[in-house]
Design a protein around this motif. Structure first.
Motif, mmCIF file in Angstrom:
data_model
loop_
_atom_site.group_PDB
_atom_site.id
_atom_site.type_symbol
_atom_site.label_atom_id
_atom_site.label_comp_id
_atom_site.label_asym_id
_atom_site.label_seq_id
_atom_site.Cartn_x
_atom_site.Cartn_y
_atom_site.Cartn_z
ATOM 1 N N THR A 115 0.842 -1.194 0.000
ATOM 2 C CA THR A 115 0.000 0.000 0.000
ATOM 3 C C THR A 115 0.876 1.243 0.000
ATOM 4 O OG1 THR A 115 -0.103 0.050 2.429
ATOM 5 C CG2 THR A 115 -1.850 -1.162 1.279
ATOM 6 N N ALA A 116 0.301 2.355 -0.419
ATOM 7 C CA ALA A 116 1.013 3.636 -0.408
ATOM 8 C C ALA A 116 -0.019 4.751 -0.567
ATOM 9 C CB ALA A 116 2.047 3.698 -1.529
ATOM 10 N N THR A 117 0.448 5.983 -0.476
ATOM 11 C CA THR A 117 -0.433 7.146 -0.608
ATOM 12 C C THR A 117 0.194 8.160 -1.549
ATOM 13 O OG1 THR A 117 -1.288 6.867 1.649
ATOM 14 C CG2 THR A 117 -1.604 9.020 0.622
ATOM 15 N N ILE A 118 -0.639 8.742 -2.402
ATOM 16 C CA ILE A 118 -0.224 9.882 -3.217
ATOM 17 C C ILE A 118 -0.999 11.088 -2.698
ATOM 18 C CG2 ILE A 118 -0.078 10.885 -5.520
ATOM 19 C CD1 ILE A 118 -0.188 8.065 -6.664
ATOM 20 N N ALA A 119 -0.296 12.062 -2.156
ATOM 21 C CA ALA A 119 -0.946 13.245 -1.594
ATOM 22 C C ALA A 119 -1.664 14.027 -2.684
ATOM 23 C CB ALA A 119 0.083 14.120 -0.890
ATOM 24 N N TYR A 120 -2.729 14.718 -2.290
ATOM 25 C CA TYR A 120 -3.510 15.481 -3.266
ATOM 26 C C TYR A 120 -2.688 16.584 -3.928
ATOM 27 C CZ TYR A 120 -7.793 13.105 -1.865
ATOM 28 O OH TYR A 120 -8.746 12.140 -1.629
ATOM 29 N N ASP A 121 -1.761 17.190 -3.185
ATOM 30 C CA ASP A 121 -0.957 18.243 -3.797
ATOM 31 C C ASP A 121 -0.024 17.678 -4.867
ATOM 32 O OD1 ASP A 121 0.688 16.930 -2.032
ATOM 33 O OD2 ASP A 121 1.654 18.731 -1.254
ATOM 34 N N LEU A 222 0.900 -0.759 -10.015
ATOM 35 C CA LEU A 222 -0.345 -0.281 -9.427
ATOM 36 C C LEU A 222 -1.429 -1.326 -9.612
ATOM 37 C CD1 LEU A 222 -0.571 3.450 -10.626
ATOM 38 C CD2 LEU A 222 0.200 2.594 -8.419
ATOM 39 N N ASP A 223 -2.263 -1.504 -8.587
ATOM 40 C CA ASP A 223 -3.349 -2.478 -8.664
ATOM 41 C C ASP A 223 -4.709 -1.819 -8.480
ATOM 42 O OD1 ASP A 223 -4.574 -5.041 -8.766
ATOM 43 O OD2 ASP A 223 -4.673 -5.066 -6.574
ATOM 44 N N ASN A 224 -4.840 -0.955 -7.466
ATOM 45 C CA ASN A 224 -6.122 -0.321 -7.183
ATOM 46 C C ASN A 224 -5.867 1.032 -6.530
ATOM 47 O OD1 ASN A 224 -8.874 -0.035 -7.090
ATOM 48 N ND2 ASN A 224 -9.190 -1.372 -5.326
ATOM 49 N N VAL A 225 -6.896 1.873 -6.510
ATOM 50 C CA VAL A 225 -6.753 3.211 -5.941
ATOM 51 C C VAL A 225 -8.096 3.671 -5.397
ATOM 52 C CG1 VAL A 225 -7.197 4.365 -8.148
ATOM 53 C CG2 VAL A 225 -5.904 5.560 -6.373
ATOM 54 N N GLN A 226 -8.043 4.462 -4.323
ATOM 55 C CA GLN A 226 -9.264 4.991 -3.726
ATOM 56 C C GLN A 226 -8.962 6.309 -3.026
ATOM 57 O OE1 GLN A 226 -12.009 2.280 -1.665
ATOM 58 N NE2 GLN A 226 -12.049 3.709 0.058
ATOM 59 N N ALA A 227 -9.900 7.240 -3.132
ATOM 60 C CA ALA A 227 -9.727 8.529 -2.465
ATOM 61 C C ALA A 227 -9.815 8.349 -0.955
ATOM 62 C CB ALA A 227 -10.801 9.509 -2.933
ATOM 63 N N ILE A 234 -3.242 3.863 -2.713
ATOM 64 C CA ILE A 234 -3.058 2.886 -3.783
ATOM 65 C C ILE A 234 -2.632 1.554 -3.195
ATOM 66 C CG2 ILE A 234 -2.453 4.669 -5.469
ATOM 67 C CD1 ILE A 234 0.476 3.853 -5.166
ATOM 68 N N THR A 235 -2.998 0.494 -3.889
ATOM 69 C CA THR A 235 -2.465 -0.828 -3.567
ATOM 70 C C THR A 235 -1.609 -1.269 -4.742
ATOM 71 O OG1 THR A 235 -4.429 -1.942 -4.471
ATOM 72 C CG2 THR A 235 -4.427 -1.439 -2.123
ATOM 73 N N VAL A 236 -0.575 -2.004 -4.435
ATOM 74 C CA VAL A 236 0.356 -2.472 -5.470
ATOM 75 C C VAL A 236 0.524 -3.975 -5.336
ATOM 76 C CG1 VAL A 236 1.582 -0.277 -5.581
ATOM 77 C CG2 VAL A 236 2.369 -2.048 -3.992
ATOM 78 N N LYS A 237 0.943 -4.600 -6.415
ATOM 79 C CA LYS A 237 1.235 -6.031 -6.368
ATOM 80 C C LYS A 237 2.254 -6.360 -7.446
ATOM 81 C CE LYS A 237 -2.503 -7.573 -9.450
ATOM 82 N NZ LYS A 237 -3.691 -8.451 -9.568
ATOM 83 N N GLY A 238 2.856 -7.519 -7.321
ATOM 84 C CA GLY A 238 3.825 -7.936 -8.326
ATOM 85 C C GLY A 238 4.260 -9.361 -8.099
ATOM 86 N N SER A 239 4.913 -9.923 -9.082
ATOM 87 C CA SER A 239 5.486 -11.260 -8.972
ATOM 88 C C SER A 239 6.927 -11.205 -9.467
ATOM 89 C CB SER A 239 4.685 -12.271 -9.798
ATOM 90 O OG SER A 239 4.598 -11.875 -11.150
ATOM 91 N N ASN A 240 7.764 -12.083 -8.938
ATOM 92 C CA ASN A 240 9.204 -12.069 -9.242
ATOM 93 C C ASN A 240 9.779 -10.674 -9.019
ATOM 94 O OD1 ASN A 240 9.216 -14.816 -10.025
ATOM 95 N ND2 ASN A 240 8.432 -14.242 -12.051
ATOM 96 N N VAL A 241 9.503 -10.129 -7.844
ATOM 97 C CA VAL A 241 9.898 -8.766 -7.498
ATOM 98 C C VAL A 241 11.355 -8.758 -7.039
ATOM 99 C CG1 VAL A 241 9.463 -6.813 -5.984
ATOM 100 C CG2 VAL A 241 7.549 -8.134 -6.906
ATOM 101 N N ARG A 242 12.152 -7.925 -7.668
ATOM 102 C CA ARG A 242 13.582 -7.863 -7.355
ATOM 103 C C ARG A 242 13.816 -6.918 -6.181
ATOM 104 N NH1 ARG A 242 16.858 -4.087 -9.032
ATOM 105 N NH2 ARG A 242 15.345 -3.440 -10.605
ATOM 106 N N LEU A 243 14.443 -7.458 -5.118
ATOM 107 C CA LEU A 243 14.775 -6.648 -3.955
ATOM 108 C C LEU A 243 16.202 -6.095 -4.044
ATOM 109 C CD1 LEU A 243 13.276 -8.799 -1.082
ATOM 110 C CD2 LEU A 243 12.498 -6.562 -1.798
ATOM 111 N N ALA A 244 17.071 -6.841 -4.672
ATOM 112 C CA ALA A 244 18.464 -6.410 -4.807
ATOM 113 C C ALA A 244 19.104 -7.163 -5.949
ATOM 114 C CB ALA A 244 19.237 -6.661 -3.513
#
Length: 245
Positions: A115-121, A222-227, A234-244
């Motif tokens: 999950t994450a947030t995008i500020a309105y500004d 990005l997967d989904n978003v809501q005010a 926002i919600t995010v998702k992925g597969s075979n995600v590289r950490l390093a």
């Protein structure tokens, strides 16, 4: 009985030493993973990395970790607009099934959600904030975004008609969705500018907008978003995600 008592004491001591060694090892691994992630993603600050599960050393011996949680306070994502960036706040990702190389130089998660947030500004930078002509003698521009309740964004628009700014801005509730990696904002209805009849397409050129978001950590999408009160969540998702690596 004395021998059994001594054996139990030894077992307890060894168990305690193993727990201590395990926690020391996991703390060291978390610090190393955070540093590598900072370098890989070119972050301005060191992220939070928490390795879940016990015992850690047995997971390491097996070559994979069950669960790693990553937290990044401020992430500059590509906005898809000629190198522009958009700030993603409080990005938290849960990485499952993390496999790593023998020298720990690379690590990849089988799946990830977050999950994450995008500020309105930040999102406002995408909207048409400069006055734009929507009809002869009529200009309009978005001056504010805020929470409209029930998962909607309130888009506030300021208009000038025949050189006179309308005394009050007009607002409209808008739906927000994710389509092809873009956050899209679309007005549910159309605002009126001083009673002037304006074509829908011209009005939507002001009220509706989209923001491309690329280059999230490890290739998550990005997967989904809501005010929400402080911005769009926002919600995010992925597969075979590289950490390093």
């Amino acid at each position: 009985m004395r021998a059994l008592r001594i054996l139990l004491i030894v077992v307890v001591i060894l168990g305690g030493l193993f727990v201590i060694a395990d926690r020391v090892a996991v703390n060291f691994a978390e610090d190393e993973a955070a540093d590598r992630l900072k370098t890989t993603e070119n972050l301005s600050a060191t992220p939070d990395v928490s390795i879940k599960g016990f015992p850690f050393l047995i997971q390491v011996a097996g070559g994979s970790l069950d669960d790693i949680e990553v937290g990044i306070q401020d992430y500059e994502a590509a906005a898809g607009n000629g190198g522009q960036k958009i700030r993603i706040d409080d990005l938290k990702a849960d990485m499952q099934g993390v496999e790593f190389s023998g020298d720990y130089s690379s690590a990849t998660a089988t799946s990830a959600t977050g999950t994450a947030t995008i500020a309105y500004d930040e999102l406002l930078k995408t909207a048409k904030s400069e006055p734009t002509q929507v009809a002869p003698g009529v200009t309009a521009n978005v001056v504010g975004l805020s929470d409209g309740g029930n998962g909607k964004i309130k888009v506030t628009v300021e208009a000038t008609v025949l050189g006179t700014k309308l005394p009050e801005p007009v607002s409209v509730l808008s739906s927000v969705t994710v389509v092809d990696g873009e956050v899209r904002v679309k007005a549910d209805g159309l605002p009126k500018f001083g009673g002037v009849d304006i074509a829908e397409s011209r009005v939507r050129a002001i009220t509706d907008f989209q923001q491309k978001i690329d280059g999230l950590p490890g290739g998550i999408q990005l997967d989904n978003v809501q005010a929400a009160p402080n911005g769009v969540e926002i919600t995010v998702k992925g597969s075979n995600v590289r950490l390093a690596g």
